[in-house]
Every structure is written in structure tokens, then in C-alpha cells.
Design a protein around this motif. Structure first.
Motif, short mmCIF file in Angstrom:
data_model
loop_
_atom_site.label_atom_id
_atom_site.label_comp_id
_atom_site.label_asym_id
_atom_site.label_seq_id
_atom_site.Cartn_x
_atom_site.Cartn_y
_atom_site.Cartn_z
N PRO A 162 -6.11 0.03 -2.77
CA PRO A 162 -5.37 -0.43 -3.95
C PRO A 162 -5.73 0.41 -5.17
O PRO A 162 -6.87 0.88 -5.29
CB PRO A 162 -5.83 -1.88 -4.12
CG PRO A 162 -6.36 -2.26 -2.78
CD PRO A 162 -6.89 -1.01 -2.15
N ALA A 163 -4.78 0.56 -6.08
CA ALA A 163 -4.98 1.44 -7.23
C ALA A 163 -6.11 0.97 -8.12
O ALA A 163 -6.82 1.76 -8.72
CB ALA A 163 -3.68 1.55 -8.03
N ASP A 164 -6.27 -0.35 -8.20
CA ASP A 164 -7.37 -0.84 -9.04
C ASP A 164 -8.41 -1.43 -8.12
O ASP A 164 -9.21 -2.15 -8.39
CB ASP A 164 -6.85 -1.85 -10.06
CG ASP A 164 -6.09 -2.99 -9.40
OD1 ASP A 164 -5.78 -3.96 -10.09
OD2 ASP A 164 -5.82 -2.92 -8.20
N ARG A 166 0.83 -1.21 0.00
CA ARG A 166 0.00 0.00 0.00
C ARG A 166 0.86 1.25 0.00
O ARG A 166 1.98 1.27 0.48
CB ARG A 166 -0.91 0.03 1.23
CG ARG A 166 -1.92 -1.09 1.26
CD ARG A 166 -2.86 -1.02 0.06
NE ARG A 166 -3.91 -2.02 0.18
CZ ARG A 166 -5.09 -1.77 0.74
NH1 ARG A 166 -5.38 -0.58 1.17
NH2 ARG A 166 -5.98 -2.73 0.85
#
Ligand SMILES: [Zn+2]
Length: 75
Positions: free
Chosen positions: A73-75, A59
Motif C-alpha cells: 500500500p502507498a501509505d 493494489r
């Protein structure tokens, strides 16, 4: 007044979560979760930030003034 017990929502702790430790409780006024992200407010030290980053290696964690954020999370 003691901050209520906090359970970190990040599922991939590298070790014991620093945000759940008594030491962190002394510095953090309140914590809120946004999905599996975390925002903590209080006298957050760079030592705690470093510990949080070490415990959540997947993270992105930032410290902005009195706010420590563990981003989802980025996605
Ligand atoms: Zn955690």
C-alpha cells in the motif's frame, strides 16, 4: 521440481488468489514477499497479471520482464 506452497500476504483478496493456484505454480519459479507486497519471478503471462490485478483491486500490480510485482500500500 515443484515450487513450495505459497500463501499470498495481501489481506484483501477479491477472490481466490491466482498466485496460489496450480496454474500459476507452473509458470512461476519463485515468489518472495516484502511486507504485504509480492514479487514473483518466472514466465508470467499477461493473463496471470490480469488475474492478479482482478484479485487485488486495491493494489498496484506491474509486470516487468519476468517479474510480477504487487506493490505494498502507498501509505
Ligand atoms: Zn493474493
Amino acid at each position: 521440481m515443484t515450487r513450495p506452497a505459497f500463501t499470498c500476504p495481501v489481506p484483501d483478496h477479491h477472490s481466490t488468489c491466482p498466485l496460489e493456484s496450480p496454474d500459476a505454480s507452473m509458470n512461476i519459479l519463485w515468489v518472495e514477499t516484502v511486507g504485504t507486497g509480492v514479487v514473483a519471478h518466472g514466465a508470467v503471462t499477461t493473463t496471470l497479471l490480469t488475474a492478479v490485478r482482478a484479485a487485488h483491486p486495491t493494489r498496484y500490480a506491474t509486470l516487468d520482464g519476468n517479474s510480477l510485482t504487487i506493490w505494498p500500500p502507498a501509505d
